[in-house]
Design an enzyme around this catalytic site. Structure first.
Site, PDB file in Angstrom:
ATOM      1  N   GLU A 287      15.933  59.462  27.716  1.00 52.19           N
ATOM      2  CA  GLU A 287      16.522  60.800  28.214  1.00 52.19           C
ATOM      3  C   GLU A 287      15.319  61.256  28.528  1.00 52.19           C
ATOM      4  O   GLU A 287      13.977  60.755  28.825  1.00 52.19           O
ATOM      5  CB  GLU A 287      16.376  61.493  26.618  1.00 52.19           C
ATOM      6  CG  GLU A 287      17.665  61.511  25.778  1.00 52.19           C
ATOM      7  CD  GLU A 287      17.613  62.216  24.525  1.00 52.19           C
ATOM      8  OE1 GLU A 287      18.395  63.332  24.604  1.00 52.19           O
ATOM      9  OE2 GLU A 287      17.047  61.872  23.646  1.00 52.19           O
TER      10      GLU A 287
ATOM     11  N   GLU B 264      22.755  57.516  15.931  1.00 50.06           N
ATOM     12  CA  GLU B 264      22.865  57.848  17.637  1.00 50.06           C
ATOM     13  C   GLU B 264      21.738  57.008  18.125  1.00 50.06           C
ATOM     14  O   GLU B 264      20.466  57.325  17.314  1.00 50.06           O
ATOM     15  CB  GLU B 264      22.683  59.181  17.993  1.00 50.06           C
ATOM     16  CG  GLU B 264      22.545  59.548  19.242  1.00 50.06           C
ATOM     17  CD  GLU B 264      22.374  61.200  19.529  1.00 50.06           C
ATOM     18  OE1 GLU B 264      23.205  62.033  18.814  1.00 50.06           O
ATOM     19  OE2 GLU B 264      21.633  61.327  20.544  1.00 50.06           O
TER      20      GLU B 264
END
Length: 548
Positions: free
Chosen positions: A441, A436
């Protein structure tokens, strides 16, 4: 002609229950039993018919045994060394060459800290002076700061006891052990013979904070301060341990340059044992390859340390990818283009694996293209939360390239927007094996802090390899969040400034097709507590572009 020098010192009782070696056997105070029948043997390294006092390295191997002993300590005029198995190799040094008599106190500890002690004299030939170039490398004109060279393959590993192939059985890949309490450690060999271990070099600004965590071997690391940390197989992650200063000595038993740390001093990964680190190679500038045998006699552990700090994250950036191969400019009002995007819908299993609170929908109230932007809105509705998540799975998947996303982020405690990529083979190669790549974020509970993270085996969940940077206008202005992804590295940028570089290797999962994901989560393991007064907030995306 032999030159004799005797170094004498008095050994004081180390605990309130200490007793001398001439006590009767099986002395006990309730369940507290003093060690008895303390026996010590000394073997001078290099001793033979022609060299009755050793090879000049000054190293003596001690073996101690006693009934009811839990651990042993060897005390010399220069150092103290713990030895749970009763075996220790101690280098003796002198400013002059000659044969010297050294007195060593040996302490056997039993239950309740009660101890028995004795002394032994050893006569040793010392004819070793550390080379000037080694001392210059270790501490220069005063001191240097060393660290595990985490960006280099094989910086930490293991092999057979006595082996001469670095990390023969296992070698960690670049940054593989991020988050376990090793990479933020720093080691200083001071010119006065002291060794300083800083267990967290990131928490000393603006004032010194001695607290930190370290990494070590299950069972052995308890020698430091008892149980603690997080167990993962035979490893203990993030064992709480403060900065400390011990002594170090340099010797050359059998011609092998060796650093011996006093007490429980260690480098990289706590393995117990002799606390001796053989210098396997020092030919590379600002770098040492070290090896040590663990206290279980199971493995030799290998470390690469460097006196250079990592290259600054904010380095200059020039992309190698200039051909636009895919884009969405969100110029057509309505739902996202179905040729580019599909939806993840519902609550997901266990809150999408992160205990998130939202349910994803395809409702225009949660996701819409208008005014030249994609808008994903997280909303509070009747005590619940709704949002949207879209992806390019089975529509656009790619290996290597540059992704650029121009976005303005939502705000509010509990919001968790993300721009990320997932390995396309996740259905057959379950996460985190699929890999990933989190390009961006942000959590409203830490407003304006931008995170980039990679997840892969050994670095899932909270152990992801992550960095952060501050963007003061993250929720009021558009910024470009991007990643440059190659077979050799993955670089994360904000507004074309690199703040996180990850060395990619063939052993990592980042060498196959990935697809893009855009979403806004609420709460969960990373998003945190949701503001009870939260109503709605929107992630706005101007465009998504991929270059190769």
């Amino acid at each position: 002609m032999k030159n004799f020098k005797t170094i004498c010192f008095y050994f004081m009782a180390l605990t309130a229950f200490a007793v001398v070696s001439c006590q009767e056997d099986d002395v006990s105070i309730g369940d507290i039993i003093a060690p008895s029948d303390l026996q010590v043997q000394a073997e001078i390294v290099g001793k033979d018919t022609d060299n009755p006092f050793g090879d000049g390295s000054g190293v003596v191997k001690f073996s101690a045994s006693a009934k009811n002993a839990l651990t042993f300590k060897f005390v010399t005029p220069e150092s103290q060394q713990l030895a749970p198995n009763g075996v220790a190799s101690i280098p003796f040094t002198s400013a002059n060459s000659g044969i010297f008599t050294y007195q060593v106190a040996v302490v056997a500890y039993g239950t309740g800290g009660i101890s028995t002690s004795t002394t032994i004299d050893v006569e040793v030939f010392v004819d070793y002076t550390p080379p000037a170039d080694l001392l210059q490398k270790l501490f220069g004109d005063g001191s240097k700061t060393w660290r595990i060279k985490s960006e280099k393959a094989g910086h930490f590993g293991l092999g057979p006891v006595g082996g001469n192939i670095p990390a023969e059985w296992y070698g960690a890949g670049p940054e593989e052990k991020a988050g376990v309490g090793m990479y933020d450690d720093r080691y200083i060999f001071n010119s006065d013979g002291t060794f300083t271990h800083i267990t967290n070099n990131n928490n000393d600004d603006p004032t010194t904070d001695a607290s930190g965590t370290v990494f070590g071997r299950k069972g052995l690391i308890d020698e430091l301060n008892g149980p603690g940390g997080t167990a993962d197989g035979d490893d203990i992650f993030n064992y709480p341990y403060n900065d400390y200063t011990n002594n170090y000595q340099i010797s050359a038993p059998g011609g092998a340059e060796t650093i011996t740390l006093s007490g429980t001093g260690f480098i990289g990964y706590y393995t117990g044992g002799s606390h001796q680190y053989r210098i396997f190679d020092r030919s590379v500038p600002n770098e040492l390859i070290l090896t040590t045998a663990d206290g279980n006699g199971s493995f030799n552990w290998w470390f690469i340390i460097t006196s250079e700090e990592p290259a600054t994250a904010m380095d200059e950036f020039t992309t190698i990818f200039n051909t636009l191969i895919w884009e969405d400019n969100f110029n057509t009002n309505g739902a996202p283009n179905p040729a580019n995007w599909t939806y993840d819908l519902g609550t997901g299993s266990n809150g999408w694996g992160n205990n998130e609170s939202q349910s994803y929908t395809d409702s225009p109230s949660n996701i819409i293209v208008e005014d030249g932007s994609l808008k994903i809105t997280a909303k509070a509705e009747n005590g619940n939360y709704t949002s949207s998540r879209i992806k390019t799975e089975n529509l656009f998947e790619f290996t290597y390239g540059r992704v650029e996303v121009r976005a303005k982020l939502p705000k509010g405690a509990g919001t968790w927007p993300a721009i990320w990529m997932l390995g396309a083979n996740y259905d057959t190669n379950a996460w985190p094996a699929s890999g990933e790549i989190d390009i961006m974020e942000h959590v409203g509970n830490d407003q304006n802090t931008i995170h980039s993270t990679l997840h892969f085996p050994g670095n899932s969940g909270g152990n992801g390899v992550t960095e952060s940077t501050t963007v003061a206008t993250a929720s009021t202005e558009f910024h470009i969040y991007s990643v440059e992804w190659t077979a050799d590295f993955i670089k994360f940028l904000v507004d074309d400034t690199v703040y996180h570089t990850f060395p990619n290797t063939a052993a990592k999962p980042f060498n196959a097709d990935f697809f893009l994901i855009l979403n806004v989560a609420m709460g969960g393991n990373f998003g945190g507590t949701i503001d009870p007064a939260f109503t709605a907030s929107t992630l706005e995306i101007d465009y998504v572009k991929v270059f190769q």
